[in-house]
Design an enzyme around this catalytic site. Structure first.
Site, mmCIF file in Angstrom:
data_model
loop_
_atom_site.group_PDB
_atom_site.id
_atom_site.type_symbol
_atom_site.label_atom_id
_atom_site.label_comp_id
_atom_site.label_asym_id
_atom_site.label_seq_id
_atom_site.Cartn_x
_atom_site.Cartn_y
_atom_site.Cartn_z
ATOM 1 N N ASN A 47 37.499 1.273 -99.463
ATOM 2 C CA ASN A 47 36.668 1.164 -98.258
ATOM 3 C C ASN A 47 35.252 1.624 -98.581
ATOM 4 O O ASN A 47 35.050 2.428 -99.489
ATOM 5 C CB ASN A 47 37.260 2.080 -97.173
ATOM 6 N N MET A 63 37.185 -2.575 -88.739
ATOM 7 C CA MET A 63 37.107 -1.524 -87.724
ATOM 8 C C MET A 63 38.441 -1.172 -87.073
ATOM 9 O O MET A 63 38.460 -0.628 -85.970
ATOM 10 C CB MET A 63 36.091 -1.937 -86.643
ATOM 11 N N HIS A 89 32.158 3.575 -96.645
ATOM 12 C CA HIS A 89 31.884 4.355 -95.436
ATOM 13 C C HIS A 89 30.411 4.767 -95.442
ATOM 14 O O HIS A 89 29.899 5.222 -96.467
ATOM 15 C CB HIS A 89 32.789 5.593 -95.409
ATOM 16 N N GLU A 100 24.607 0.472 -99.789
ATOM 17 C CA GLU A 100 25.994 -0.019 -99.701
ATOM 18 C C GLU A 100 26.132 -1.305 -100.502
ATOM 19 O O GLU A 100 27.111 -1.509 -101.224
ATOM 20 C CB GLU A 100 26.386 -0.265 -98.247
HETATM 21 C C1 GRF Z 1 28.865 -0.813 -92.963
HETATM 22 O O1 GRF Z 1 27.886 0.139 -92.666
HETATM 23 C C2 GRF Z 1 30.070 -0.168 -93.573
HETATM 24 O O2 GRF Z 1 29.767 0.954 -94.356
HETATM 25 C C3 GRF Z 1 30.859 0.271 -92.367
HETATM 26 O O3 GRF Z 1 30.677 -0.752 -91.425
HETATM 27 C C4 GRF Z 1 29.453 -1.427 -91.685
HETATM 28 C C5 GRF Z 1 29.792 -2.858 -91.874
HETATM 29 O O4 GRF Z 1 28.659 -3.676 -92.026
HETATM 30 N N1 GRF Z 1 32.239 0.528 -92.713
HETATM 31 P P1 GRF Z 1 28.819 -5.140 -92.583
HETATM 32 O O5 GRF Z 1 29.818 -5.857 -91.685
HETATM 33 O O6 GRF Z 1 29.307 -5.060 -93.996
HETATM 34 O O7 GRF Z 1 27.453 -5.741 -92.471
#
Ligand code: GRF
Length: 211
Positions: free
Chosen positions: A103, A86, A105, A170
């Site tokens: 990355n 972040m 997203h 994801e």
């Molecule tokens: C995920 O939704 C990712 O796409 C975004 O931040 C979130 C991270 O979740 N960049 P995690 O830490 O992988 O559970």
């Protein structure tokens, strides 16, 4: 065999998806800017080396980026994967790792770059939402796209419901993209990712849908 550095800030569910994907790597190292990130414990539970570079200990972004790069360079990684990392990274950092920094997203880029993507998707009334794995460039959430996964948006969705639906995707597409990279199957040409597409009707919402 190649090596992978994963940068996290929090929960670490994408980190876990990468760790458990049996990727063709000789080593994985996890670095967090947040000492409280629960992803650190996840990595440790798999005997994966972890480091914390706490951004609050540095005067400015450049100093933090330099400390992060120093730690990363100890491992000479082939790929650096941001997994819920972040912090915005500066131009020097991004240029240093250009073409080996990716990355995930939580939106179908170029829609909804930035934060709070699920809330914004619901506010705009989109009917399809999803996630994108992309290379990191100097423009936030705008680099060449490797893979996307789409999910339907339902009229009674809450942001959490939508986030969970996207998160499941994801966890499928991020390991896939990282594997392609490590296997040398990703080519960057004219700021676009080139992969030989194959038609797989069962995965019509993953594009390109190559196994
Ligand atoms: C995920 O939704 C990712 O796409 C975004 O931040 C979130 C991270 O979740 N960049 P995690 O830490 O992988 O559970």
């Amino acid at each position: 065999m190649q090596s992978l550095v994963i940068l996290i800030s929090g929960r670490g569910s994408n980190l876990q998806a990468l760790i458990t994907a049996n990727l063709p790597v000789k080593s994985i190292v996890v670095i967090s800017n947040n000492p409280s990130a629960s992803g650190l414990a996840i990595a440790q539970s798999y005997q994966i080396a972890t480091h914390v570079i706490d951004h609050r200990c540095y005067l400015d972004r450049d100093a933090f980026d330099a400390a992060l790069a120093k730690q990363i360079d100890r491992y000479q990684p082939d790929l650096i994967a941001l997994a819920g990392f972040m912090r915005i990274l500066g131009d020097n950092f991004i240029n240093r790792y250009r073409d080996r920094l990716i990355n995930i997203h939580p939106s179908l880029l170029p829609s909804f770059p930035g934060l709070n993507t699920h809330v914004r998707a619901l506010e705009r009334g989109v009917k399809i939402h999803g996630c994108t794995v992309h290379f990191v460039t100097n423009q936030l959430d705008h680099g060449p796209i490797v893979i996307q996964a789409a999910v339907p948006v339902f009229s009674d969705d809450t942001p959490d419901m939508l986030a969970n639906r996207v998160l499941k995707q994801e966890h499928l597409v991020y390991p896939k993209a990282v594997r392609w990279f490590l296997e040398g199957r990703i080519k960057l040409k004219d700021d676009q990712v080139k992969l030989a597409p194959t038609l797989n009707l069962n995965q019509a919402l993953h594009s390109p849908a190559i196994d």
